[in-house]
Design a protein around this motif. Structure first.
Motif, short mmCIF file in Angstrom:
data_model
loop_
_atom_site.label_atom_id
_atom_site.label_comp_id
_atom_site.label_asym_id
_atom_site.label_seq_id
_atom_site.Cartn_x
_atom_site.Cartn_y
_atom_site.Cartn_z
N PRO A 1 -8.91 -67.74 14.89
CA PRO A 1 -8.07 -67.47 16.06
C PRO A 1 -8.31 -68.50 17.15
O PRO A 1 -9.39 -69.06 17.28
CB PRO A 1 -8.51 -66.08 16.51
CG PRO A 1 -9.87 -65.89 15.93
CD PRO A 1 -9.92 -66.73 14.68
N GLN A 2 -7.28 -68.75 17.94
CA GLN A 2 -7.37 -69.70 19.04
C GLN A 2 -8.26 -69.12 20.14
O GLN A 2 -8.20 -67.93 20.42
CB GLN A 2 -5.97 -69.97 19.61
CG GLN A 2 -5.03 -70.64 18.63
CD GLN A 2 -5.43 -72.07 18.36
OE1 GLN A 2 -6.06 -72.72 19.18
NE2 GLN A 2 -5.09 -72.56 17.19
N PRO A 3 -9.10 -69.95 20.76
CA PRO A 3 -9.94 -69.43 21.84
C PRO A 3 -9.07 -69.02 23.02
O PRO A 3 -8.14 -69.73 23.40
CB PRO A 3 -10.85 -70.61 22.20
CG PRO A 3 -10.18 -71.81 21.63
CD PRO A 3 -9.33 -71.35 20.48
N GLN A 4 -9.38 -67.87 23.57
CA GLN A 4 -8.62 -67.33 24.69
C GLN A 4 -9.33 -67.71 25.99
O GLN A 4 -10.54 -67.58 26.10
CB GLN A 4 -8.54 -65.81 24.57
CG GLN A 4 -7.85 -65.36 23.30
CD GLN A 4 -6.39 -65.03 23.54
OE1 GLN A 4 -6.00 -64.78 24.66
NE2 GLN A 4 -5.61 -65.02 22.48
N THR A 5 -8.57 -68.18 26.94
CA THR A 5 -9.15 -68.47 28.26
C THR A 5 -8.72 -67.36 29.21
O THR A 5 -7.56 -66.95 29.23
CB THR A 5 -8.64 -69.82 28.80
OG1 THR A 5 -7.22 -69.79 28.84
CG2 THR A 5 -9.09 -70.96 27.92
#
Length: 71
Positions: free
Chosen positions: A60-64
């Motif tokens: 999964p894409q890192p969430q900011t």
């Protein structure tokens, strides 16, 4: 050699005959197939079958996190 319209209509109507038994049987069979098919389609949306995925699992894409706005 003029043929009257009345004799032509009698000849035309007597030559055509519905086979009601076959028509009714075919209609019932088609209705049953469509009914069962509709039920299967409706149930297939609700039941999630586990299927093996052939593609590799993507990370999964890192969430900011965005800080909340203050007024």
């Amino acid at each position: 050699m003029a043929v009257s319209t009345e004799s032509y209509m009698d000849l035309d109507q007597s030559a055509f005959h519905y086979d009601y038994e076959t028509l009714r049987t075919t209609g019932v069979i088609l209705a049953a197939i469509m009914f069962v098919g509709g039920i299967l389609i409706a149930l297939s949306k609700k039941c999630k079958c586990s299927k093996s995925k052939s593609s590799p699992v993507e990370s999964p894409q890192p969430q900011t996190e965005v800080p909340p706005q203050t007024v």
